[in-house]
Write a protein that holds these residues in place. Sequence first.
Motif, PDB file in Angstrom:
ATOM      1  N   CYS A 120       0.827  -1.213   0.000  1.00 14.19           N
ATOM      2  CA  CYS A 120       0.000   0.000   0.000  1.00 14.19           C
ATOM      3  C   CYS A 120       0.860   1.261   0.000  1.00 14.19           C
ATOM      4  CB  CYS A 120      -0.915  -0.013   1.224  1.00 14.19           C
ATOM      5  SG  CYS A 120      -1.852   1.501   1.431  1.00 14.19           S
ATOM      6  N   CYS A 163      -6.139  -8.664  -1.903  1.00 14.88           N
ATOM      7  CA  CYS A 163      -5.375  -8.007  -2.958  1.00 14.88           C
ATOM      8  C   CYS A 163      -4.522  -9.055  -3.678  1.00 14.88           C
ATOM      9  CB  CYS A 163      -4.510  -6.944  -2.273  1.00 14.88           C
ATOM     10  SG  CYS A 163      -3.489  -6.030  -3.376  1.00 14.88           S
ATOM     11  N   SER A 183     -13.665  -0.282   6.275  1.00 15.49           N
ATOM     12  CA  SER A 183     -12.666  -1.297   5.946  1.00 15.49           C
ATOM     13  C   SER A 183     -11.514  -1.204   6.938  1.00 15.49           C
ATOM     14  CB  SER A 183     -12.163  -1.047   4.522  1.00 15.49           C
ATOM     15  OG  SER A 183     -11.073  -1.890   4.234  1.00 15.49           O
ATOM     16  N   GLU A 205      -6.086   4.041   8.516  1.00  8.83           N
ATOM     17  CA  GLU A 205      -6.773   2.912   9.152  1.00  8.83           C
ATOM     18  C   GLU A 205      -7.870   3.506  10.054  1.00  8.83           C
ATOM     19  OE1 GLU A 205      -7.174  -0.492   9.225  1.00  8.83           O
ATOM     20  OE2 GLU A 205      -8.580   0.166  10.759  1.00  8.83           O
TER      21      GLU A 205
HETATM   22  N1  SAH Z   1      -6.776   0.888   6.155  1.00 12.23           N
HETATM   23  C1  SAH Z   1      -7.953   0.239   5.753  1.00 12.23           C
HETATM   24  C2  SAH Z   1      -8.748   0.992   4.717  1.00 12.23           C
HETATM   25  C3  SAH Z   1      -7.966   1.670   3.624  1.00 12.23           C
HETATM   26  S1  SAH Z   1      -7.184   0.650   2.439  1.00 12.23           S
HETATM   27  C4  SAH Z   1      -7.649  -1.173   5.266  1.00 12.23           C
HETATM   28  O1  SAH Z   1      -6.490  -1.490   5.087  1.00 12.23           O
HETATM   29  O2  SAH Z   1      -8.594  -1.930   5.115  1.00 12.23           O
HETATM   30  C5  SAH Z   1      -8.542   0.124   1.419  1.00 12.23           C
HETATM   31  C6  SAH Z   1      -8.315  -1.193   0.694  1.00 12.23           C
HETATM   32  O3  SAH Z   1      -7.328  -1.045  -0.356  1.00 12.23           O
HETATM   33  C7  SAH Z   1      -7.758  -2.275   1.612  1.00 12.23           C
HETATM   34  O4  SAH Z   1      -8.401  -3.499   1.394  1.00 12.23           O
HETATM   35  C8  SAH Z   1      -6.326  -2.346   1.183  1.00 12.23           C
HETATM   36  O5  SAH Z   1      -5.765  -3.553   1.542  1.00 12.23           O
HETATM   37  C9  SAH Z   1      -6.427  -2.137  -0.304  1.00 12.23           C
HETATM   38  N2  SAH Z   1      -5.161  -1.780  -0.922  1.00 12.23           N
HETATM   39  C10 SAH Z   1      -4.122  -1.113  -0.374  1.00 12.23           C
HETATM   40  N3  SAH Z   1      -3.126  -0.982  -1.271  1.00 12.23           N
HETATM   41  C11 SAH Z   1      -3.540  -1.573  -2.408  1.00 12.23           C
HETATM   42  C12 SAH Z   1      -2.953  -1.742  -3.705  1.00 12.23           C
HETATM   43  N4  SAH Z   1      -1.768  -1.245  -3.985  1.00 12.23           N
HETATM   44  N5  SAH Z   1      -3.662  -2.382  -4.639  1.00 12.23           N
HETATM   45  C13 SAH Z   1      -4.903  -2.857  -4.357  1.00 12.23           C
HETATM   46  N6  SAH Z   1      -5.514  -2.725  -3.180  1.00 12.23           N
HETATM   47  C14 SAH Z   1      -4.836  -2.093  -2.197  1.00 12.23           C
END
Ligand code: SAH
Length: 389
Positions: free
Chosen positions: A120, A271, A204, A173
């Motif tokens: 992320c 993911c 989420s 988060e």
């Molecule tokens: N912090 C929370 C909400 C924000 S992230 C969480 O992690 O759930 C929202 C979603 O995007 C999460 O499911 C996260 O895992 C996903 N995500 C983060 N980086 C990503 C990426 N590079 N490609 C696809 N999904 C991603």
Amino acid sequence: MTTLTNLLDLDPAQLIAYCGELGEKPFRAKQLQRWIHQFGASDFNAMTDLAKSLRDKLAGRAVISAPAVISDHTSTDGTRKWLLDVGAGNAVETVFIPEENRGTLCISTQAGCAVNCRFCSTGKQGFSRNLSVGEIIGQLWMAEFAIRKSKGLEPGPKGERQITNVVMMGMGEPLLNFEPTVTAMKLMLDDNAYGLSRRRVTLSTSGVVPMIDRLAQECPVALAVSLHASNDQLRDGLIPLNKKYPISELMAACRRYLDYAPRDFVTFEYCMLDGVNDSDLHAHELVSLVRNELNPVPCKFNLIPFNPFPESGLTRSSNIRIKAFAQVLIDAGIVTTIRKTRGDDIDAACGQLAGEVQDRTRVQERMQKMTEYQNKYGKNFGRIVEVSA
Ligand code: SAH
Ligand code: SF4
């Protein structure tokens, strides 16, 4: 100098208390709330059914102010992304995803994120600070009325709502900024504000177990859990928080949450990372995790094709692999969807939200804040993990 109260920071009860301090009855607070959240008003003078004396009082001591828009881009597929200034060189992003019969807004809850998931880009920039209630609900307020304006629609409480669903899936988060997030969500649900049903607001989380229980008590909305791995060894390497709250505890928290949730399932986000978590074996392992005979977890899976960013060193699974993975889950009777990637051309896809105007020279400071967070939430929290995947 008197500090002005930002009325976007107040939940319905606080607005009633605030009006009380001004010598006003509770119904005035309801009127005011409707002006703010249903008509998008920011000018007290426009609130024609409030007495002139009250409007003057408010003008002297309050404001209605959302974070300033730094940029506003619309993708070829209609996805619209705003970059918002939250001060001190920090910016957060809000994304609107229009679909045929609904419009979803993806809201940020923190500037940066301390969880530091390996895949992320928000996590890669470190943690700056929690957003306030006004900065969180201000994203919905700003976006709803900006969209109406660009479509030439009148503001108003009924019939014209552009944003029908909210997902707390932007930067940050949400469960580590619990109170402001919950207060903002209560406004989303309030009939004198946005009146969204609990089923249309989704939070989420990467799996902050004790806060999932608190959410069940204080504001049960639809729950999405970022699972991304089928066993602890793999998840430890992708989401450092897993070392503190391993998968078995997370599954138990999901089961407890469902007693309070507005939906009878949890959505697991997964993911798809090429060669890391995307084999048929991983899919079978997931099936046994959630179909565990003693303690099954009613759930749906949402497979997210990884959105690459340069520093990640990871790549997206092929479409063929994603489909084959989905098929294993579907054959086991689990409802599974593959998320469409939207807003690619404006970097608005999941995990690409990075607030790119950030002053990169302040990375040191953000890393320091991250260490403070790690100390608070446990030593396995945050940017510390050797990836074994
Ligand atoms: N912090 C929370 C909400 C924000 S992230 C969480 O992690 O759930 C929202 C979603 O995007 C999460 O499911 C996260 O895992 C996903 N995500 C983060 N980086 C990503 C990426 N590079 N490609 C696809 N999904 C991603
Ligand atoms: Fe934070 Fe969520 Fe990104 Fe993980 S995926 S770093 S929890 S925003």
